[in-house]
Scaffold this motif. Structure first.
Motif, PDB file in Angstrom:
ATOM      1  N   LYS A  77       0.831  -1.207   0.000  1.00 37.63           N
ATOM      2  CA  LYS A  77       0.000   0.000   0.000  1.00 37.63           C
ATOM      3  C   LYS A  77       0.869   1.262   0.000  1.00 37.63           C
ATOM      4  O   LYS A  77       0.570   2.224  -0.704  1.00 37.63           O
ATOM      5  N   LEU A  78       1.953   1.248   0.771  1.00 37.16           N
ATOM      6  CA  LEU A  78       2.848   2.400   0.825  1.00 37.16           C
ATOM      7  C   LEU A  78       3.527   2.616  -0.522  1.00 37.16           C
ATOM      8  O   LEU A  78       3.647   3.765  -0.982  1.00 37.16           O
ATOM      9  N   LEU A  79       3.944   1.548  -1.171  1.00 40.13           N
ATOM     10  CA  LEU A  79       4.566   1.671  -2.490  1.00 40.13           C
ATOM     11  C   LEU A  79       3.605   2.319  -3.486  1.00 40.13           C
ATOM     12  O   LEU A  79       3.979   3.239  -4.218  1.00 40.13           O
ATOM     13  N   ALA A  80       2.360   1.838  -3.507  1.00 39.84           N
ATOM     14  CA  ALA A  80       1.357   2.424  -4.409  1.00 39.84           C
ATOM     15  C   ALA A  80       1.152   3.902  -4.084  1.00 39.84           C
ATOM     16  O   ALA A  80       1.086   4.756  -4.988  1.00 39.84           O
ATOM     17  N   ILE A 105      -3.018   7.461 -11.582  1.00 37.46           N
ATOM     18  CA  ILE A 105      -3.335   7.913 -10.223  1.00 37.46           C
ATOM     19  C   ILE A 105      -4.666   7.303  -9.768  1.00 37.46           C
ATOM     20  O   ILE A 105      -4.778   6.787  -8.654  1.00 37.46           O
ATOM     21  N   GLY A 106      -5.663   7.337 -10.634  1.00 38.70           N
ATOM     22  CA  GLY A 106      -6.964   6.750 -10.294  1.00 38.70           C
ATOM     23  C   GLY A 106      -6.889   5.252 -10.089  1.00 38.70           C
ATOM     24  O   GLY A 106      -7.491   4.712  -9.157  1.00 38.70           O
ATOM     25  N   GLY A 107      -6.132   4.566 -10.938  1.00 32.55           N
ATOM     26  CA  GLY A 107      -5.988   3.120 -10.814  1.00 32.55           C
ATOM     27  C   GLY A 107      -5.269   2.713  -9.544  1.00 32.55           C
ATOM     28  O   GLY A 107      -5.685   1.776  -8.846  1.00 32.55           O
ATOM     29  N   LEU A 108      -4.185   3.422  -9.224  1.00 32.23           N
ATOM     30  CA  LEU A 108      -3.444   3.108  -7.997  1.00 32.23           C
ATOM     31  C   LEU A 108      -4.254   3.443  -6.744  1.00 32.23           C
ATOM     32  O   LEU A 108      -4.157   2.754  -5.730  1.00 32.23           O
ATOM     33  N   ILE A 114      -8.812  -1.327  -2.656  1.00 32.82           N
ATOM     34  CA  ILE A 114      -9.047  -2.780  -2.746  1.00 32.82           C
ATOM     35  C   ILE A 114      -8.144  -3.526  -1.776  1.00 32.82           C
ATOM     36  O   ILE A 114      -8.580  -4.428  -1.059  1.00 32.82           O
ATOM     37  N   LEU A 115      -6.855  -3.134  -1.739  1.00 30.40           N
ATOM     38  CA  LEU A 115      -5.924  -3.784  -0.820  1.00 30.40           C
ATOM     39  C   LEU A 115      -6.343  -3.594   0.631  1.00 30.40           C
ATOM     40  O   LEU A 115      -6.261  -4.523   1.446  1.00 30.40           O
TER      41      LEU A 115
END
Length: 120
Positions: A77-80, A105-108, A114-115
């Motif tokens: 999550k932090l990487l994203a 940006i929207g996808g991440l 989700i995560l």
């Protein structure tokens, strides 16, 4: 008791940040087709709010001996989020960022949601 209140405050701020980030992306959906989408201030403030509040939540959870922290989940999550913040910072003042930036940006952001929900 005090840490519970602090945890709740930062969790609320984290939700506000993700709402701002996702809302800023949704506002730009109409412009994606014509390649005029921009990185707006909602994305800027939302991404920074998520980063600061997320790190605060992690710190609070690490200090609590009863809490279990899934470091793999937090790392992904932090990487994203770091990629989101970098994209936002690099493109926020551009009148026409590359066409792939806003959808990424929207996808991440969606991936991060989700995560958070699905990764148990």
């Amino acid at each position: 008791m005090g840490m519970d209140i602090l945890h709740t405050i930062f969790l609320i701020l984290h939700f506000i940040g993700i709402g701002s980030l996702l809302g800023g992306f949704i506002v730009q959906l109409k412009q994606l087709k014509s390649h005029t989408a921009v990185v707006n201030m909602a994305m800027f403030h939302g991404s920074l709010t998520m980063l600061v509040s997320g790190l605060a939540l992690l710190t609070i959870n690490e200090m609590d001996p009863a809490a279990t922290v899934d470091h793999m989940k937090i790392g992904v999550k932090l990487l994203a989020l770091v990629v989101i913040v970098v994209l936002v910072m690099m493109n926020r003042k551009k009148s026409t960022p590359p066409a792939w930036v806003v959808p990424t940006i929207g996808g991440l952001t969606t991936l991060n949601i989700i995560l958070a929900v699905a990764w148990q």
